[in-house]
Design a protein around this motif. Structure first.
Motif: not given
Length: 449
Positions: A284-285, A287-289, A368-371, A373
């Motif tokens: 997972y990328r 700074e994402t969930a 993929d939601e941002s950290e 959020e």
């Protein structure tokens, strides 16, 4: 009170008043709160070094010299013992950890106290007065006097011995009983604060004295920019072991910052299950969930009972993260509900989890939601953790509130930094404008004249 800097170089006289040398060092026996001086080191004729027992041979130190209780012919010389530390050689100008103030400082002098015929080490002087005294006592007095005239005080900065822990030890030359046990007693966050103040070589040396659990906890508490560097400086076997004992999300964050070759070596040395958990998160990328989440969760089936859930909790490993919620999946593996540990404890053992779980409007996030959020959702709904699910509703992991706090703190620090930069820029612009205005006024005045 006495200071080591004032004693060094003072003469040593035997019982008959004959000068036999000059003080070069004092040794203490470690392991006491305020250790006794156990040996006197002095240089004899031709600068030949000697060491004698303080208790057996020293009558007193009168401020000007050491007076022995025996004639020179009655002295039996000794050697530094494994439990002894030489003050000038091993402590002066060395860095130490102040385990009370949680910082790294340099020893500028050492303060001693007289107790009958004994001397005891009280602690280290780490302030400016120790530096001035080392140059010359009169310089210290002169600077302190001048400061007093202008209404200032230059106080001593003494760290008591029981709050000191040594760094930069050369264990091949002297065996010390003073270990990093005090660091082992501190909270990992405090240990991390201290380690961040050290250079890489010192940091690696300290890690050799921390057990694996304390070391991995300390690395987890360190700032991001230090974590990867610290692990990179350790040998592969230990670095892999420490990574494997961390929570998968913390370990994955560090692995992302390691050189690829180093990261692969550590993952290959790790247990297959731990490595698989970390590799899964690395997909997972950042700074994402998905990049924030941990896969260490307790998930049960809707048909399980309260007794089943409690039994599952009993069999969790000791180092399993704190549990606030249990997650319940349906027969298709999708997240169906959640219940708190409190609800579990209060329910009857035979109760089905499906009957007590919360299942309406579950708060979840996609990987993929941002950290930002994710942190906002945790804060908004006052959650200890938030589930991360895929498009099918299958649970992938959770993001815990402490990770959300880290994100919020980073945002606050960035805002402060931006405000500071903006303020500094405005100040510079203002100063430049003032200078320009002054030059214009002076130019006009000169022209008018």
């Amino acid at each position: 009170m006495l200071y080591l800097s004032q004693m060094l170089g003072r003469p040593v006289f035997d019982e008959d008043g004959e000068r036999i040398g000059s003080i070069s060092d004092l040794a203490i026996q470690t392991g006491e709160v305020f250790p006794r001086v156990t040996s006197l080191a002095f240089k004899g004729p031709g600068n030949v070094p000697f060491m004698i027992s303080w208790r057996k041979y020293v009558d007193r130190y009168d401020g000007d010299a050491v007076r022995l209780a025996v004639p020179s012919t009655g002295i039996r010389f000794s050697y530094l013992q494994p439990q002894e530390v030489l003050l000038a050689r091993d402590l002066m100008d060395r860095q130490i950890v102040d385990t009370h103030g949680m910082k790294v400082v340099r020893v500028n002098d050492l303060k001693l106290s007289e107790s009958g015929t004994q001397l005891r080490l009280l602690g280290a002087e780490v302030g400016i007065r120790g530096i001035l005294r080392g140059l010359a006592p009169w310089i210290e007095r002169a600077v302190a006097g001048c400061a007093k005239l202008v209404g200032k005080r230059i106080d001593e900065q003494i760290i008591a011995w029981n709050y000191m822990d040594l760094l930069d030890r050369d264990l091949s030359k002297v065996q010390l009983s003073v270990t990093h046990t005090r660091l082992n007693e501190l909270h990992p966050a405090d240990v991390a604060d201290i380690l961040e103040q050290l250079d890489p070589a010192q940091r690696a040396a300290v890690f050799e004295h921390l057990d694996d659990e304390r070391a991995s906890d300390a690395i987890s508490e360190m700032e991001d920019e230090y974590q990867a560097d610290t692990l990179d400086d350790l040998d592969d076997a230990r670095a892999s072991k420490l990574l494997g004992s961390m929570e998968p999300d913390d370990a994955a964050d560090i692995v992302r910052d390691l050189p690829y070759e180093k990261a692969e070596r550590l993952l290959r040395l790790m247990g297959m299950e731990d490595a698989a958990d970390i590799r899964n998160l690395l997909g997972y990328r950042d700074e994402t969930a998905g990049g924030m989440m941990t896969t260490q969760v307790v998930a049960m089936q809707a048909g399980d009972t309260v007794a089943d859930a409690i039994e599952a909790l009993r069999h969790l490993p000791e180092d399993f993260p704190s549990i606030h919620y249990l997650y319940v999946n349906d027969e298709y593996g999708k997240l169906a509900g959640v219940l708190s540990v409190r609800s579990l404890v209060l329910a009857q053992p035979e109760t089905k989890l499906a009957d007590i779980m919360f299942s309406d409007d579950l708060i979840t996030v996609l990987p993929d939601e941002s950290e930002d959020e994710v942190a906002e959702s945790i804060s908004k709904y006052n959650l200890w953790a938030i589930p991360v699910v895929d498009e099918r509703g299958e649970m992938l992991g959770i993001v815990t509130f402490d990770d959300a706090i880290d994100v919020i703190e980073d945002d606050v620090e960035e805002t402060k930094s931006d405000n500071f930069t903006r303020g500094a820029l405005l100040s510079i612009i203002g100063i430049v404008a003032l200078i320009a205005y002054t030059l214009v006024v002076l130019h006009i005045a000169g022209y008018a004249g």
